[in-house]
Design an enzyme around this catalytic site. Structure first.
Site, PDB file in Angstrom:
ATOM      1  N   ARG A   1       0.850  -1.178   0.000  1.00  0.00           N
ATOM      2  CA  ARG A   1       0.000   0.000   0.000  1.00  0.00           C
ATOM      3  C   ARG A   1       0.896   1.242   0.000  1.00  0.00           C
ATOM      4  O   ARG A   1       2.049   1.187   0.459  1.00  0.00           O
ATOM      5  CB  ARG A   1      -0.906   0.014   1.234  1.00  0.00           C
ATOM      6  CG  ARG A   1      -1.867  -1.175   1.299  1.00  0.00           C
ATOM      7  CD  ARG A   1      -2.659  -1.174   2.595  1.00  0.00           C
ATOM      8  NE  ARG A   1      -3.575  -2.306   2.659  1.00  0.00           N
ATOM      9  CZ  ARG A   1      -3.249  -3.501   3.153  1.00  0.00           C
ATOM     10  NH1 ARG A   1      -2.029  -3.710   3.626  1.00  0.00           N
ATOM     11  NH2 ARG A   1      -4.134  -4.478   3.171  1.00  0.00           N
TER      12      ARG A   1
ATOM     13  N   LYS B   1      -2.069  -2.480   7.715  1.00  0.00           N
ATOM     14  CA  LYS B   1      -3.517  -2.395   7.905  1.00  0.00           C
ATOM     15  C   LYS B   1      -4.051  -3.647   8.586  1.00  0.00           C
ATOM     16  O   LYS B   1      -4.957  -3.588   9.414  1.00  0.00           O
ATOM     17  CB  LYS B   1      -4.207  -2.191   6.549  1.00  0.00           C
ATOM     18  CG  LYS B   1      -5.704  -1.983   6.634  1.00  0.00           C
ATOM     19  CD  LYS B   1      -6.287  -1.753   5.256  1.00  0.00           C
ATOM     20  CE  LYS B   1      -7.799  -1.555   5.320  1.00  0.00           C
ATOM     21  NZ  LYS B   1      -8.376  -1.343   3.967  1.00  0.00           N
TER      22      LYS B   1
ATOM     23  N   HIS C   1      -3.718   3.361  -5.212  1.00  0.00           N
ATOM     24  CA  HIS C   1      -4.042   1.933  -5.109  1.00  0.00           C
ATOM     25  C   HIS C   1      -3.884   1.220  -6.445  1.00  0.00           C
ATOM     26  O   HIS C   1      -3.828  -0.010  -6.487  1.00  0.00           O
ATOM     27  CB  HIS C   1      -5.459   1.757  -4.567  1.00  0.00           C
ATOM     28  CG  HIS C   1      -5.570   0.628  -3.588  1.00  0.00           C
ATOM     29  ND1 HIS C   1      -4.881   0.613  -2.388  1.00  0.00           N
ATOM     30  CD2 HIS C   1      -6.263  -0.536  -3.630  1.00  0.00           C
ATOM     31  CE1 HIS C   1      -5.165  -0.497  -1.732  1.00  0.00           C
ATOM     32  NE2 HIS C   1      -6.002  -1.213  -2.468  1.00  0.00           N
TER      33      HIS C   1
ATOM     34  N   ARG D   1      -0.926  -1.120  -6.402  1.00  0.00           N
ATOM     35  CA  ARG D   1      -1.177  -2.414  -5.747  1.00  0.00           C
ATOM     36  C   ARG D   1      -1.967  -3.335  -6.681  1.00  0.00           C
ATOM     37  O   ARG D   1      -1.668  -4.520  -6.811  1.00  0.00           O
ATOM     38  CB  ARG D   1      -1.929  -2.162  -4.448  1.00  0.00           C
ATOM     39  CG  ARG D   1      -2.139  -3.374  -3.547  1.00  0.00           C
ATOM     40  CD  ARG D   1      -2.596  -2.865  -2.185  1.00  0.00           C
ATOM     41  NE  ARG D   1      -3.211  -3.865  -1.345  1.00  0.00           N
ATOM     42  CZ  ARG D   1      -2.541  -4.652  -0.505  1.00  0.00           C
ATOM     43  NH1 ARG D   1      -1.231  -4.588  -0.451  1.00  0.00           N
ATOM     44  NH2 ARG D   1      -3.180  -5.508   0.269  1.00  0.00           N
TER      45      ARG D   1
ATOM     46  N   HIS E   1      -3.752  -9.872   2.797  1.00  0.00           N
ATOM     47  CA  HIS E   1      -5.209  -9.913   2.943  1.00  0.00           C
ATOM     48  C   HIS E   1      -5.598 -10.900   4.035  1.00  0.00           C
ATOM     49  O   HIS E   1      -5.158 -12.051   4.019  1.00  0.00           O
ATOM     50  CB  HIS E   1      -5.873 -10.338   1.625  1.00  0.00           C
ATOM     51  CG  HIS E   1      -5.890  -9.255   0.598  1.00  0.00           C
ATOM     52  ND1 HIS E   1      -6.033  -9.508  -0.752  1.00  0.00           N
ATOM     53  CD2 HIS E   1      -5.797  -7.900   0.707  1.00  0.00           C
ATOM     54  CE1 HIS E   1      -6.013  -8.364  -1.410  1.00  0.00           C
ATOM     55  NE2 HIS E   1      -5.876  -7.379  -0.549  1.00  0.00           N
TER      56      HIS E   1
ATOM     57  N   TYR F   1      -8.710 -10.890  -8.088  1.00  0.00           N
ATOM     58  CA  TYR F   1      -7.699 -10.955  -9.141  1.00  0.00           C
ATOM     59  C   TYR F   1      -7.653 -12.314  -9.827  1.00  0.00           C
ATOM     60  O   TYR F   1      -6.897 -12.506 -10.778  1.00  0.00           O
ATOM     61  CB  TYR F   1      -6.313 -10.647  -8.551  1.00  0.00           C
ATOM     62  CG  TYR F   1      -6.247  -9.346  -7.805  1.00  0.00           C
ATOM     63  CD1 TYR F   1      -6.197  -8.129  -8.484  1.00  0.00           C
ATOM     64  CD2 TYR F   1      -6.236  -9.307  -6.408  1.00  0.00           C
ATOM     65  CE1 TYR F   1      -6.143  -6.921  -7.799  1.00  0.00           C
ATOM     66  CE2 TYR F   1      -6.179  -8.108  -5.719  1.00  0.00           C
ATOM     67  CZ  TYR F   1      -6.131  -6.928  -6.416  1.00  0.00           C
ATOM     68  OH  TYR F   1      -6.081  -5.730  -5.733  1.00  0.00           O
TER      69      TYR F   1
END
Length: 346
Positions: free
Chosen positions: A207, A230, A281, A284, A307, A316
Site C-alpha cells: 500500500r 492495515k 491503489h 497495488r 489480505h 484478481y
C-alpha cells in the site's frame, strides 16, 4: 424507582429491580437515608436473586457503541474513524434503547440516506450511495457481534439477518507495461523519492503508506519487511538486488518524504486515466494483476498482499491465464464440433 416522603412524615422506597415489567418492591422508613440505603441494597441484590428476574437492559444505542469502542474499537487501525461515523448514524437514528433497535428502524434510516433526507456532509446531500450505506450497516452489525463475543451483549444481533444492498463490482484499474514505463518517466522528472516509492509498490504490492513510511531498519538483504500494516501483521517480501541497492544507498532513517501529491501530479502529466478513488491503489492492483497473469498462485498472492480474507484476493483470480478456460473448451458449440469430428474419424 423512587424514594419519596409520605404525608405521614415517613419515607417510602418503591423500586422495580427487574424493570417496570417486573416485581415491585415497596417499604417504609423513618428517615430518607434508610430508604435510599434500602433502594441501593435492593437493586444490587437483584442480580443474585433469580426469582426477581434479570434487570432490564436500559442502555442506549450510543452507550453500546461507546462500549464497543472502549473494549475493541480502540485496537483497530480505523477504529476512531468508524466510531465517529457510528456516532453520526446513532444520532440520525435518534439513539433508541439498544434492546428496542430493530432492522426495520435501520431499513427506514437507510431509505432516508439514499434519498438525501439524512446526510452527514455536503457530498451526500443528494443521497448516499448503496456502498456507503452497506458499510454503515456492517459497522453497526459488527458492534453487536463483537460485544456478544465479549459477553457484553446477550440479545440477538438486530442486523444479523438483514440483507445489504446489491451493488455492482467496482472497476479495478491496473497499468500495462507501456503505462508503467510512462509513469516512471513522469516520476523521474519530479524526484527520486517519488520514483522509488512507486518502484517499491510495483515490486511488492505494498500500500502507498506502507511504502512511503519505510525506514532503514525494514530493509534487509534483498527483502523488505512491512510493519504497522492495515492487517496488523508484519510481512516480508523479496525484492531485486537493484532495488535493494537503491534503497540502502539512502542515508536517512526514514527513507522518503511524503510524495502523495507529487504522485497525483505525475499521473496527471501522463495519458493514464484512472477510476475515481484509485489513485495510489492502482499500483497495488497492478502488482496483483501482473502476478496472476504471469501464472502466480492466488494463495501466495494473499500472503504477499496481506489480505486477511481470501475473498479480497479472489478479485484478481479472473486474470490468471487458465481462469475459466474450460468455458472455451467445454461450451456446447465446441463440444458439438468435437463430437462431429470424432464421428467422422470413426
Amino acid at each position: 424507582m423512587a424514594v419519596r416522603k409520605l404525608d405521614t412524615g415517613k419515607w417510602i422506597c418503591e423500586c422495580y429491580p427487574a424493570g417496570r415489567g417486573g416485581r415491585r418492591v415497596r417499604k417504609q422508613f423513618t428517615t430518607k437515608g434508610e430508604a435510599l440505603a434500602f433502594e441501593r441494597h435492593t437493586m444490587e441484590e437483584a442480580t443474585n436473586k433469580p426469582w426477581l428476574g434479570e434487570a432490564a437492559d436500559r442502555r442506549r444505542l450510543s452507550e453500546v457503541v461507546t462500549l464497543w469502542y472502549n473494549l475493541h474499537g480502540k485496537s483497530l487501525t480505523a477504529g476512531e474513524r468508524v466510531y465517529n461515523k457510528l456516532k453520526l448514524v446513532v444520532a440520525a437514528l435518534q439513539d433508541p434503547l439498544a434492546t428496542d433497535f430493530t432492522a426495520k428502524q435501520f431499513a427506514h434510516y437507510r431509505d432516508k440516506r439514499l434519498s438525501g433526507e439524512i446526510y452527514f456532509n455536503e457530498k451526500w446531500k443528494n443521497g448516499a450511495d448503496p456502498v456507503t450505506i452497506n458499510l454503515e450497516q456492517s459497522y453497526l452489525s459488527s458492534v453487536f457481534s463483537e460485544l456478544s463475543r465479549l459477553g457484553e451483549w446477550t440479545q440477538p444481533n438486530p442486523l444479523e439477518t438483514m440483507r445489504k444492498f446489491t451493488t455492482a463490482e467496482k472497476e479495478m484499474a491496473w497499468l500495462t507495461h507501456e503505462q508503467i514505463t510512462e509513469l516512471l518517466a513522469a516520476c523521474n522528472r519530479l524526484g527520486e523519492d517519488l520514483t522509488l516509492i512507486v518502484k517499491v509498490c510495483l515490486s511488492t504490492g505494498a500500500r502507498w503508506r506502507e511504502a512511503e513510511n519505510l525506514g532503514r531498519s525494514q530493509i534487509s538483504k534483498h527483502k523488505i519487511t512491512f510493519v504497522r500494516t492495515k492487517g496488523k501483521k508484519n510481512r516480508s517480501i523479496p525484492i531485486s538486488k537493484e532495488l535493494h541497492d537503491e534503497l540502502t544507498a539512502r542515508k536517512t532513517d526514514k527513507l522518503f518524504k511524503e510524495c502523495y501529491f507529487q504522485f497525483m501530479g505525475a499521473i496527471d502529466s501522463t495519458s493514464i486515466k484512472l477510476p475515481r478513488g484509485q489513485l495510489t491503489h492502482v499500483l497495488r492492483h497492478t502488482f496483483a494483476a501482473h502476478f496472476m497473469m504471469s501464472g502466480g498462485n492466488i494463495l501466495a498472492l494473499q500472503k504477499i498482499l496481506g489480505h486477511h480474507d481470501i475473498k479480497m484476493t479472489m478479485r484478481y483470480a479472473h486474470l490468471a491465464p487458465d481462469h475459466l478456460d474450460t468455458a472455451l473448451r467445454f461450451n456446447p458449440l465446441s463440444t458439438m464440433h468435437s463430437n462431429i469430428t470424432k464421428d467422422k474419424m470413426n
